[in-house]
Design a protein around this motif. Structure first.
Motif, PDB file in Angstrom:
ATOM      1  N   ALA A  37     137.758  20.478  42.633  1.00  0.00           N
ATOM      2  CA  ALA A  37     137.070  20.562  43.925  1.00  0.00           C
ATOM      3  C   ALA A  37     137.878  21.413  44.898  1.00  0.00           C
ATOM      4  N   ALA A  38     139.195  21.215  44.876  1.00  0.00           N
ATOM      5  CA  ALA A  38     140.061  22.022  45.747  1.00  0.00           C
ATOM      6  C   ALA A  38     139.970  23.495  45.346  1.00  0.00           C
ATOM      7  N   LEU A  39     140.015  23.732  44.050  1.00  0.00           N
ATOM      8  CA  LEU A  39     139.992  25.110  43.550  1.00  0.00           C
ATOM      9  C   LEU A  39     138.685  25.823  43.895  1.00  0.00           C
ATOM     10  N   PHE A  40     137.572  25.077  43.840  1.00  0.00           N
ATOM     11  CA  PHE A  40     136.263  25.696  44.060  1.00  0.00           C
ATOM     12  C   PHE A  40     135.717  25.476  45.468  1.00  0.00           C
ATOM     13  N   CYS A  73     134.583  16.407  47.642  1.00  0.00           N
ATOM     14  CA  CYS A  73     134.783  15.535  46.474  1.00  0.00           C
ATOM     15  C   CYS A  73     134.994  14.087  46.886  1.00  0.00           C
ATOM     16  N   VAL A  74     134.193  13.188  46.310  1.00  0.00           N
ATOM     17  CA  VAL A  74     134.369  11.756  46.513  1.00  0.00           C
ATOM     18  C   VAL A  74     134.595  11.120  45.142  1.00  0.00           C
ATOM     19  N   VAL A  75     135.678  10.361  45.028  1.00  0.00           N
ATOM     20  CA  VAL A  75     135.994   9.714  43.758  1.00  0.00           C
ATOM     21  C   VAL A  75     135.850   8.206  43.905  1.00  0.00           C
ATOM     22  N   TYR A  76     135.051   7.597  43.046  1.00  0.00           N
ATOM     23  CA  TYR A  76     134.888   6.149  43.028  1.00  0.00           C
ATOM     24  C   TYR A  76     135.844   5.551  42.010  1.00  0.00           C
ATOM     25  N   LEU A 126     145.073  16.101  47.253  1.00  0.00           N
ATOM     26  CA  LEU A 126     144.239  17.234  46.851  1.00  0.00           C
ATOM     27  C   LEU A 126     142.991  17.376  47.728  1.00  0.00           C
ATOM     28  N   GLY A 127     142.835  16.450  48.673  1.00  0.00           N
ATOM     29  CA  GLY A 127     141.738  16.582  49.627  1.00  0.00           C
ATOM     30  C   GLY A 127     140.509  15.768  49.296  1.00  0.00           C
ATOM     31  N   ALA A 128     140.572  14.920  48.271  1.00  0.00           N
ATOM     32  CA  ALA A 128     139.406  14.120  47.907  1.00  0.00           C
ATOM     33  C   ALA A 128     139.386  12.816  48.700  1.00  0.00           C
TER      34      ALA A 128
END
Lengths: 400, 267
Positions: free
Chosen positions: A129-132, A136-139, A158-160
């Motif tokens: 997600a950072a690269l593109f 991004c949300v991670v459960y 990483l910004g998620a």
């Protein structure tokens, strides 16, 4: 009125397994994804872009390491490790994530959501997600956020956004439920970047296609190194993505045994395990029909494993099929066996494996002793164990 | 017994109103109270009852129904309680259905499940995660036992998909008012009326709208364009807040009454 033969049009099956058991709300998105995957597979530009990322970002091809000192404990068999632990982000998960991130871009979606157990897939997703430049949300199950706190911090760096899921057993299964609910709600602009070969079609096929590179490389590497195919290929199986990735290119090589090692937890006989094929029954979970740990009412039973990444009461439908047709075999490795193999690899080879991967290594000790010194075993070293240092230290009683 | 549903929708149509369908998971908050709640719903004016088969992984449900299902499962609720509550509801005179995710049905046995619905006098089964492509056995067994097959369609469904799905529906079509999970909302999604209009071009079956309807005004709004209004989380919330004693049951009846006024004065 006779029943129409609806099943004939059905998609994404592996024998009786797979398919789609999802709300209608998701069908359009699944169709869109299947079409995007199909067109990408046929598009040389897509493959070129993915190859470039593999070569310049994640570090492919991954190498093969012969584990000679470890092999002395495995009946003297030749032990070859496919080093997916050396990939950027520390596991095989990045292979699938980069592929799906490119598809997300192709579909014009701006947001990805992901589930994670051990945190490996979450970290890989946050990385992509950072690269593109995707949101991004991670459960992640609340219980897993505690035992994998380091990976939670990595994802945030990483910004998620990491959402701790407090429902149900608070582990991977419940993280998937929450991700599905998010997807049903936000499907128009969101791609669900599922991390394993489970879920509704096209996920089991698509994730396999992105993980096949492990087996494609390893098959050529082993042939170049030894002049022959291995006698057996071993991998740990939770949802089953690293296993299907290394198995799949060997399926037509009938002489090669394919052996999946499931998480036996405290032992299958105790009921506290995550060995879905060894100890479960066919059923439906998370949009697919496969083996499931469930009770007589079709309710999912909580799984148990020292390894967060294998702690899942389902398994990819293609594994269920390979098991039923006898092409692959599945064994359970309990927590203690896995931790013994974990420690052994650390001390004999200087490699700290993920605890997930340690299940495959424990399988290698068993199979090596069964087959003897003439055998060659290829093991998918699917991830590294940095994230597991705390769990391992606790297990071995080391002061932290 | 799908006839009971057909009759209900014919009646409500002749009365120029929508039908009110109430949802409750079996065994919530316990089986004895569930029976009383259903009675209160019917007394208040609910026309048809949807009994939920509580499931461990309900991906179409929001936090309210998840919590109710967890509580019910902790009580040990299983197929037996679902069919028992279904029979109870039928005996009270309401056309009654079961709402179940596919896993419990497949584990129970599809033919056996259809037979049990039928012998309890049930009218149909709502299957929120069964796709048409996976429905072969269910189409055969539900047809054999004359059980209405209610599929849930969504605003994201294409016209072609709607035609495919609604062709296999019977009894009524469940239209999800929005892209999301069950639960009360401040407003009914504007997508709902568009979806119902789209369905009308492919099917003559009654269309009931669910997801996010919780009060009289919303029921009235939906009843202007739909044949049925489905309410679940709002009833469950009352029990979660006030319990299933006299107070809770009174509120259930009051909500049912208020909703039933809503579906009556819409047109």
């Amino acid at each position: 009125m006779s029943a129409p033969e609806i099943n004939a049009q059905s998609v994404g099956h592996f024998g009786p397994y797979g398919g789609r058991f999802v709300p209608e709300a998701l069908i359009a998105a699944l169709d869109e994804l299947a079409a995007a995957h199909e067109s990408a597979q046929a598009d040389p530009e897509f493959q070129k872009e993915l190859d470039h990322l593999h070569a310049t970002y994640s570090g492919r091809p991954s190498i093969i390491t012969e584990a000679k000192r470890f092999a002395q404990h495995a009946g003297g068999a030749k032990i070859l490790l496919k080093r997916e632990d050396l990939n950027h982000t520390g596991s095989h998960k990045i292979n699938n994530v980069l592929g799906q991130a490119l598809l997300t871009k192709r579909m014009g979606k701006k947001r990805i959501i992901a589930e994670t157990g051990a945190g490996q897939h979450g970290v890989a997703s946050a990385t992509a997600a950072a690269l593109f430049g995707l949101e991004c949300v991670v459960y992640m199950g609340e219980a897993d956020t505690k035992r994998q706190a380091l990976n939670v911090a990595r994802m945030k760096l990483l910004g998620a956004e990491v959402v701790a899921v407090t429902q149900g057993s608070k582990t991977l299964k419940d993280a998937i439920n929450e991700a599905m609910r998010d997807w049903v709600t936000n499907v128009a602009d969101t791609h669900y970047l599922l991390g394993t070969v489970a879920g509704p079609h096209p996920f089991p096929t698509m994730v396999r296609d992105f993980q096949r590179i492990i087996g494609v490389e390893a098959r050529a590497q082993v042939l170049a190194l030894t002049g022959k195919l291995p006698d057996a290929v071993l991998a740990c199986v939770g949802g089953g993505s690293n296993a299907i990735g290394i198995f799949h290119p060997f399926i037509d090589d009938k002489s090669v045994r394919l052996i999946g090692l499931e998480a036996g937890g405290d032992g299958i006989e105790t009921g506290k395990h995550a060995a879905t094929i060894s100890g479960g029954k066919p059923g439906v979970l998370h949009g697919t029909r496969s083996y499931v740990l469930q009770d007589e009412n079709g309710q999912t039973v909580e799984s148990h494993s020292i390894s967060a990444g294998l702690d899942y009461p389902g398994v990819g439908p293609e594994h269920a099929f390979l098991n039923d047709i006898g092409r692959a075999e599945y064994r359970a490795i309990n927590d203690d066996q896995a931790m013994y193999a974990f420690s052994l690899l650390c001390k004999t080879e200087g490699i700290i494996p993920a605890i997930e991967t340690a299940h495959a290594l424990a399988g290698a000790l068993e199979i090596g002793n069964e087959l003897g010194p003439d055998a060659t075993l290829l093991i998918n070293l699917s991830g590294r164990g940095d994230k597991d240092v705390q769990t391992a230290a606790q297990y071995f009683g080391l002061p932290l | 017994m799908s006839q009971a549903l057909t009759t209900l929708f014919a009646t409500t149509k002749s009365q120029n109103r929508a039908a009110l369908i109430g949802y409750l998971p079996a065994g919530f908050p316990n089986q004895r109270s569930a029976k009383k709640i259903i009675k209160a719903m019917i007394k208040g004016g609910v026309d048809a009852i949807e009994i939920g088969f509580p499931y461990s992984d309900p991906i179409m449900d929001g936090p309210v129904i998840q919590a109710a299902a967890d509580q019910s499962l902790a009580n040990g609720t299983g197929a037996k309680e679902v069919f028992e509550l279904l029979a109870h509801s039928v005996q009270l005179g309401a056309p009654s259905l079961v709402m179940s995710y596919w896993s419990p049905i497949e584990r129970y046995g599809v033919a056996k499940f259809a037979a049990a619905i039928s012998s309890a006098g049930g009218s149909g089964v709502i299957t929120p995660d069964l796709t048409i492509e996976e429905s072969g056995t269910w189409l055969a067994e539900s047809t054999k036992k004359d059980i209405a097959r209610v599929y849930v369609v969504a605003p994201s469904s294409s016209q072609a998909r709607l035609a495919l799905v609604t062709a296999q529906c019977s009894g009524f079509i469940y239209a999800a008012s929005l892209m999301g999970v069950t639960g009360t909302r401040d407003a009914v999604s504007g997508n709902a009326s568009d979806l119902v209009a789209k369905i009308r071009t492919t099917s003559n079956l009654p269309v009931a709208v669910g997801l996010g309807v919780s009060n009289k005004e919303q029921a009235r709004e939906v009843a202007r364009y739909a044949d049925g209004v489905i309410v679940g989380s709002a009833f469950i919330k009352i029990i979660q807040k006030s319990g299933a004693g006299r107070k809770g049951l009174r509120q259930i009846k009051e909500l049912a009454k208020s909703l039933s006024e809503g579906v009556r004065d819409a047109k």
